[in-house]
Motif scaffolding. Structure first.
Motif, PDB file in Angstrom:
ATOM      1  N   GLY A 113     -37.137  27.848  43.200  1.00  0.00           N
ATOM      2  CA  GLY A 113     -38.503  28.163  43.603  1.00  0.00           C
ATOM      3  C   GLY A 113     -38.564  29.561  44.171  1.00  0.00           C
ATOM      4  O   GLY A 113     -37.560  30.254  44.310  1.00  0.00           O
ATOM      5  N   PRO A 114     -39.763  30.020  44.510  1.00  0.00           N
ATOM      6  CA  PRO A 114     -39.909  31.399  44.987  1.00  0.00           C
ATOM      7  C   PRO A 114     -39.150  31.629  46.288  1.00  0.00           C
ATOM      8  O   PRO A 114     -39.159  30.786  47.182  1.00  0.00           O
ATOM      9  CB  PRO A 114     -41.408  31.564  45.191  1.00  0.00           C
ATOM     10  N   ALA A 115     -38.503  32.770  46.362  1.00  0.00           N
ATOM     11  CA  ALA A 115     -37.738  33.142  47.551  1.00  0.00           C
ATOM     12  C   ALA A 115     -38.619  33.908  48.525  1.00  0.00           C
ATOM     13  O   ALA A 115     -39.570  34.578  48.128  1.00  0.00           O
ATOM     14  CB  ALA A 115     -36.544  34.005  47.150  1.00  0.00           C
ATOM     15  N   ASP A 116     -38.288  33.790  49.804  1.00  0.00           N
ATOM     16  CA  ASP A 116     -38.977  34.584  50.815  1.00  0.00           C
ATOM     17  C   ASP A 116     -38.531  36.043  50.757  1.00  0.00           C
ATOM     18  O   ASP A 116     -39.298  36.944  51.067  1.00  0.00           O
ATOM     19  CB  ASP A 116     -38.705  34.034  52.214  1.00  0.00           C
ATOM     20  N   PHE A 117     -37.265  36.251  50.362  1.00  0.00           N
ATOM     21  CA  PHE A 117     -36.694  37.591  50.306  1.00  0.00           C
ATOM     22  C   PHE A 117     -35.953  37.752  48.989  1.00  0.00           C
ATOM     23  O   PHE A 117     -35.295  36.822  48.537  1.00  0.00           O
ATOM     24  CB  PHE A 117     -35.702  37.822  51.453  1.00  0.00           C
ATOM     25  N   LEU A 118     -36.023  38.924  48.386  1.00  0.00           N
ATOM     26  CA  LEU A 118     -35.221  39.193  47.197  1.00  0.00           C
ATOM     27  C   LEU A 118     -33.812  39.569  47.629  1.00  0.00           C
ATOM     28  O   LEU A 118     -33.615  40.174  48.672  1.00  0.00           O
ATOM     29  CB  LEU A 118     -35.838  40.329  46.383  1.00  0.00           C
ATOM     30  N   GLY A 119     -32.852  39.208  46.827  1.00  0.00           N
ATOM     31  CA  GLY A 119     -31.472  39.553  47.135  1.00  0.00           C
ATOM     32  C   GLY A 119     -30.636  38.316  47.352  1.00  0.00           C
ATOM     33  O   GLY A 119     -31.044  37.190  47.049  1.00  0.00           O
ATOM     34  N   ALA A 120     -29.459  38.529  47.904  1.00  0.00           N
ATOM     35  CA  ALA A 120     -28.475  37.452  48.036  1.00  0.00           C
ATOM     36  C   ALA A 120     -28.952  36.295  48.904  1.00  0.00           C
ATOM     37  O   ALA A 120     -28.539  35.159  48.701  1.00  0.00           O
ATOM     38  CB  ALA A 120     -27.175  38.013  48.591  1.00  0.00           C
ATOM     39  N   THR A 121     -29.840  36.543  49.875  1.00  0.00           N
ATOM     40  CA  THR A 121     -30.283  35.446  50.739  1.00  0.00           C
ATOM     41  C   THR A 121     -31.172  34.449  49.998  1.00  0.00           C
ATOM     42  O   THR A 121     -31.418  33.352  50.492  1.00  0.00           O
ATOM     43  CB  THR A 121     -31.045  35.957  51.976  1.00  0.00           C
ATOM     44  N   ALA A 122     -31.637  34.795  48.797  1.00  0.00           N
ATOM     45  CA  ALA A 122     -32.479  33.880  48.015  1.00  0.00           C
ATOM     46  C   ALA A 122     -31.660  32.817  47.300  1.00  0.00           C
ATOM     47  O   ALA A 122     -32.213  31.876  46.744  1.00  0.00           O
ATOM     48  CB  ALA A 122     -33.301  34.675  47.008  1.00  0.00           C
ATOM     49  N   ILE A 123     -30.353  32.940  47.315  1.00  0.00           N
ATOM     50  CA  ILE A 123     -29.464  31.985  46.661  1.00  0.00           C
ATOM     51  C   ILE A 123     -29.012  30.959  47.699  1.00  0.00           C
ATOM     52  O   ILE A 123     -28.637  31.311  48.814  1.00  0.00           O
ATOM     53  CB  ILE A 123     -28.244  32.714  46.055  1.00  0.00           C
ATOM     54  N   TYR A 124     -29.056  29.678  47.331  1.00  0.00           N
ATOM     55  CA  TYR A 124     -28.551  28.644  48.234  1.00  0.00           C
ATOM     56  C   TYR A 124     -27.055  28.852  48.440  1.00  0.00           C
ATOM     57  O   TYR A 124     -26.312  29.029  47.487  1.00  0.00           O
ATOM     58  CB  TYR A 124     -28.795  27.243  47.662  1.00  0.00           C
ATOM     59  N   ALA A 125     -26.634  28.823  49.686  1.00  0.00           N
ATOM     60  CA  ALA A 125     -25.218  29.007  50.013  1.00  0.00           C
ATOM     61  C   ALA A 125     -24.775  27.882  50.930  1.00  0.00           C
ATOM     62  O   ALA A 125     -25.570  27.322  51.678  1.00  0.00           O
ATOM     63  CB  ALA A 125     -25.010  30.355  50.701  1.00  0.00           C
ATOM     64  N   GLY A 126     -23.486  27.573  50.867  1.00  0.00           N
ATOM     65  CA  GLY A 126     -22.923  26.544  51.731  1.00  0.00           C
ATOM     66  C   GLY A 126     -23.466  25.164  51.439  1.00  0.00           C
ATOM     67  O   GLY A 126     -23.596  24.347  52.344  1.00  0.00           O
ATOM     68  N   LEU A 127     -23.783  24.905  50.194  1.00  0.00           N
ATOM     69  CA  LEU A 127     -24.341  23.595  49.829  1.00  0.00           C
ATOM     70  C   LEU A 127     -23.415  22.465  50.272  1.00  0.00           C
ATOM     71  O   LEU A 127     -22.231  22.482  49.979  1.00  0.00           O
ATOM     72  CB  LEU A 127     -24.529  23.510  48.316  1.00  0.00           C
ATOM     73  N   GLU A 128     -23.975  21.511  51.003  1.00  0.00           N
ATOM     74  CA  GLU A 128     -23.176  20.403  51.495  1.00  0.00           C
ATOM     75  C   GLU A 128     -23.992  19.115  51.433  1.00  0.00           C
ATOM     76  O   GLU A 128     -25.043  19.019  52.067  1.00  0.00           O
ATOM     77  CB  GLU A 128     -22.749  20.676  52.940  1.00  0.00           C
ATOM     78  N   PRO A 129     -23.525  18.133  50.663  1.00  0.00           N
ATOM     79  CA  PRO A 129     -24.214  16.830  50.654  1.00  0.00           C
ATOM     80  C   PRO A 129     -24.107  16.183  52.028  1.00  0.00           C
ATOM     81  O   PRO A 129     -23.055  16.191  52.651  1.00  0.00           O
ATOM     82  CB  PRO A 129     -23.449  16.010  49.619  1.00  0.00           C
TER      83      PRO A 129
END
Length: 169
Positions: free
Chosen positions: A44-60
């Motif tokens: 979905g749309p990111a608040d910021f362009l760049g690396a912070t728009a990618i989900y990181a540290g995904l943990e179930p």
């Protein structure tokens, strides 16, 4: 960005696949050992362009939701993409949360942000003076979202301990 997939069946892998937030497909995938997509969640749309728009540290999480960091915030969302929790670094007077978040055994959340200091390197004779430096800041939030502990790298590591090339900027 591959997260902690220990709560998933060993035959599955979870990751955020993004060239950058400007291209598709971009989202969280769960694939089986044959590479077949078994679940997909569009970023979905990111608040910021760049690396912070990618989900990181995904943990179930034990309840089936997913914990991650995106857009400078800790987020928890369910399998339908409904956001259940959002702690934005800026709301704490901190820079964006980034890189990773982990749920501790006590239920608290541990994540990273930055701290900044102006460091005077003139005593090292490198041909540089004061440089604005970013350091890591670890932040622990309790289950109500209150900060209960912080660890600032500047308080424990010597910023004057540098390797060759600092002056090359």
């Amino acid at each position: 960005v591959l997260g902690d997939t220990s709560a998933l069946d060993p035959a599955y892998r979870m990751f955020d696949y993004s060239y950058t937030p400007l291209f598709e497909p971009d989202g969280v995938f769960v694939v089986d050992t044959a590479g077949v997509t078994r679940w997909y969640y569009e970023n979905g749309p990111a608040d910021f362009l760049g690396a912070t728009a990618i989900y990181a540290g995904l943990e179930p999480m034990p309840d089936g939701t997913l914990l991650a960091v995106r857009d400078g915030a800790i987020v928890v969302f369910d399998e339908l993409g409904e956001q259940r929790l959002r702690y934005l670094g800026f709301d704490y007077g901190l820079p964006a949360f980034h890189h990773d978040v982990h749920r501790l055994d006590n239920g608290n959340l541990l994540t990273m942000t930055n701290s900044f200091r102006d460091i005077d390197y003139s005593s090292l004779n490198l041909g540089v003076g004061v440089i604005h430096v970013a350091g890591d800041l670890l932040v622990e939030l309790d289950t109500d979202g209150n900060i209960v502990w912080m660890w600032d790298a500047f308080d424990h590591l010597d910023p004057l301990r540098v390797r060759a090339g600092l002056q090359d900027g």
